[in-house]
Structure formats: structure tokens, C-alpha cells
Design a protein around this motif. Structure first.
Motif, PDB file in Angstrom:
ATOM      1  N   GLN A  69       0.863  -1.237   0.008  1.00  0.00           N
ATOM      2  CA  GLN A  69      -0.093  -0.159  -0.105  1.00  0.00           C
ATOM      3  C   GLN A  69       0.812   1.145  -0.086  1.00  0.00           C
ATOM      4  O   GLN A  69       0.656   2.230  -0.703  1.00  0.00           O
ATOM      5  N   ALA A  70       1.960   1.331   0.648  1.00  0.00           N
ATOM      6  CA  ALA A  70       2.835   2.452   0.726  1.00  0.00           C
ATOM      7  C   ALA A  70       3.562   2.573  -0.696  1.00  0.00           C
ATOM      8  O   ALA A  70       3.826   3.638  -1.100  1.00  0.00           O
ATOM      9  N   LEU A  71       3.826   1.551  -1.311  1.00  0.00           N
ATOM     10  CA  LEU A  71       4.401   1.522  -2.496  1.00  0.00           C
ATOM     11  C   LEU A  71       3.468   2.285  -3.563  1.00  0.00           C
ATOM     12  O   LEU A  71       3.759   3.038  -4.504  1.00  0.00           O
ATOM     13  N   ALA A  72       2.201   1.734  -3.370  1.00  0.00           N
ATOM     14  CA  ALA A  72       1.348   2.257  -4.384  1.00  0.00           C
ATOM     15  C   ALA A  72       0.877   3.713  -4.113  1.00  0.00           C
ATOM     16  O   ALA A  72       0.598   4.398  -5.188  1.00  0.00           O
ATOM     17  N   GLU A  73       0.835   4.158  -2.955  1.00  0.00           N
ATOM     18  CA  GLU A  73       0.736   5.539  -2.671  1.00  0.00           C
ATOM     19  C   GLU A  73       2.153   6.407  -3.112  1.00  0.00           C
ATOM     20  O   GLU A  73       1.904   7.658  -3.473  1.00  0.00           O
ATOM     21  N   MET A  74       3.087   5.848  -3.091  1.00  0.00           N
ATOM     22  CA  MET A  74       4.524   6.459  -3.557  1.00  0.00           C
ATOM     23  C   MET A  74       4.184   6.628  -4.852  1.00  0.00           C
ATOM     24  O   MET A  74       4.414   7.771  -5.497  1.00  0.00           O
ATOM     25  N   ILE A  75       3.857   5.517  -5.799  1.00  0.00           N
ATOM     26  CA  ILE A  75       3.474   5.842  -7.178  1.00  0.00           C
ATOM     27  C   ILE A  75       2.498   6.805  -7.369  1.00  0.00           C
ATOM     28  O   ILE A  75       2.474   7.653  -8.327  1.00  0.00           O
ATOM     29  N   ALA A  76       1.435   6.943  -6.678  1.00  0.00           N
ATOM     30  CA  ALA A  76       0.380   7.794  -6.919  1.00  0.00           C
ATOM     31  C   ALA A  76       0.940   9.302  -6.601  1.00  0.00           C
ATOM     32  O   ALA A  76       0.492  10.150  -7.548  1.00  0.00           O
ATOM     33  N   ASN A  77       1.870   9.550  -5.661  1.00  0.00           N
ATOM     34  CA  ASN A  77       2.384  10.847  -5.354  1.00  0.00           C
ATOM     35  C   ASN A  77       3.330  11.312  -6.513  1.00  0.00           C
ATOM     36  O   ASN A  77       3.378  12.499  -6.873  1.00  0.00           O
ATOM     37  N   MET A  78       4.031  10.122  -6.898  1.00  0.00           N
ATOM     38  CA  MET A  78       4.867  10.427  -8.192  1.00  0.00           C
ATOM     39  C   MET A  78       4.158  11.038  -9.533  1.00  0.00           C
ATOM     40  O   MET A  78       4.449  11.734 -10.127  1.00  0.00           O
ATOM     41  N   LYS A  79       2.927  10.296  -9.403  1.00  0.00           N
ATOM     42  CA  LYS A  79       1.960  10.577 -10.862  1.00  0.00           C
ATOM     43  C   LYS A  79       1.294  11.991 -10.643  1.00  0.00           C
ATOM     44  O   LYS A  79       1.205  13.119 -11.674  1.00  0.00           O
ATOM     45  N   SER A  80       1.230  12.609  -9.349  1.00  0.00           N
ATOM     46  CA  SER A  80       0.419  13.781  -9.185  1.00  0.00           C
ATOM     47  C   SER A  80       1.586  15.053  -8.900  1.00  0.00           C
ATOM     48  O   SER A  80       1.141  16.134  -9.372  1.00  0.00           O
ATOM     49  N   THR A  81       2.792  14.590  -9.128  1.00  0.00           N
ATOM     50  CA  THR A  81       3.806  15.881  -9.107  1.00  0.00           C
ATOM     51  C   THR A  81       4.306  16.110 -10.442  1.00  0.00           C
ATOM     52  O   THR A  81       5.154  16.921 -10.927  1.00  0.00           O
ATOM     53  N   ARG A  82       3.888  15.157 -11.456  1.00  0.00           N
ATOM     54  CA  ARG A  82       4.416  15.402 -12.792  1.00  0.00           C
ATOM     55  C   ARG A  82       3.848  16.776 -13.240  1.00  0.00           C
ATOM     56  O   ARG A  82       2.794  17.100 -13.300  1.00  0.00           O
TER      57      ARG A  82
END
Length: 82
Positions: A69-82
Motif C-alpha cells: 500500500q505504501a508503494l502504491a501511494e508512492m507511485i500515486a504521489n509521483m504521478k500527481s507531481t508530474r
């Protein structure tokens, strides 16, 4: 294989303890090799990013594990900062 268990609690239940299928234990954490495979990166890159604090991990004694779940959140945060 369906691992659902239905017990009716009646004395006439024909299900024996040997015949009951137990559901597999859910994996709460990933090993480093599983996390690297899930992220589609090399284990070496995973370790580097973990040491830099870029990939969240959990230490249990000497073992390092990764929360999916933390890895999925990390990926979601990376997507939102693009």
C-alpha cells in the motif's frame, strides 16, 4: 480452488476438520525481491532508492520489508507531481 468456509453449526454437519479448506494467509509485506519485481526495477536500484529514503520500507530486526500500500501511494504521489 475456492477457500471459502461455511459452517452451519449443526451437529449433523458432515464436514470434518480434515476436509475444511483454510484460506491462504494474506501477505502483508513484500520481500525486497518481490518489491523490486512489483515495481519492475532491479533489486540494486530498489536498495539504492531505499537507502536514500525515496522508497518507504519497514525494518523488522535485520529484515527489510515493503508495504504494498505504501508503494502504491508512492507511485500515486509521483504521478500527481508530474
Amino acid at each position: 480452488m475456492n477457500a471459502d468456509i461455511i459452517l452451519d453449526g449443526s451437529a449433523n454437519s458432515s464436514a470434518s476438520a480434515d476436509a475444511i479448506l483454510l484460506a491462504p494467509i494474506a501477505r502483508l509485506l513484500l520481500t525486497p525481491s518481490e518489491a523490486a519485481a512489483a515495481l519492475r526495477i532491479s533489486p540494486r536500484l530498489l536498495w539504492s532508492k531505499t537507502k536514500l529514503g525515496e522508497i518507504p520500507c519497514i525494518k523488522i530486526g535485520k529484515c527489510v520489508r515493503y508495504d504494498p500500500q505504501a508503494l502504491a501511494e508512492m507511485i500515486a504521489n509521483m504521478k500527481s507531481t508530474r
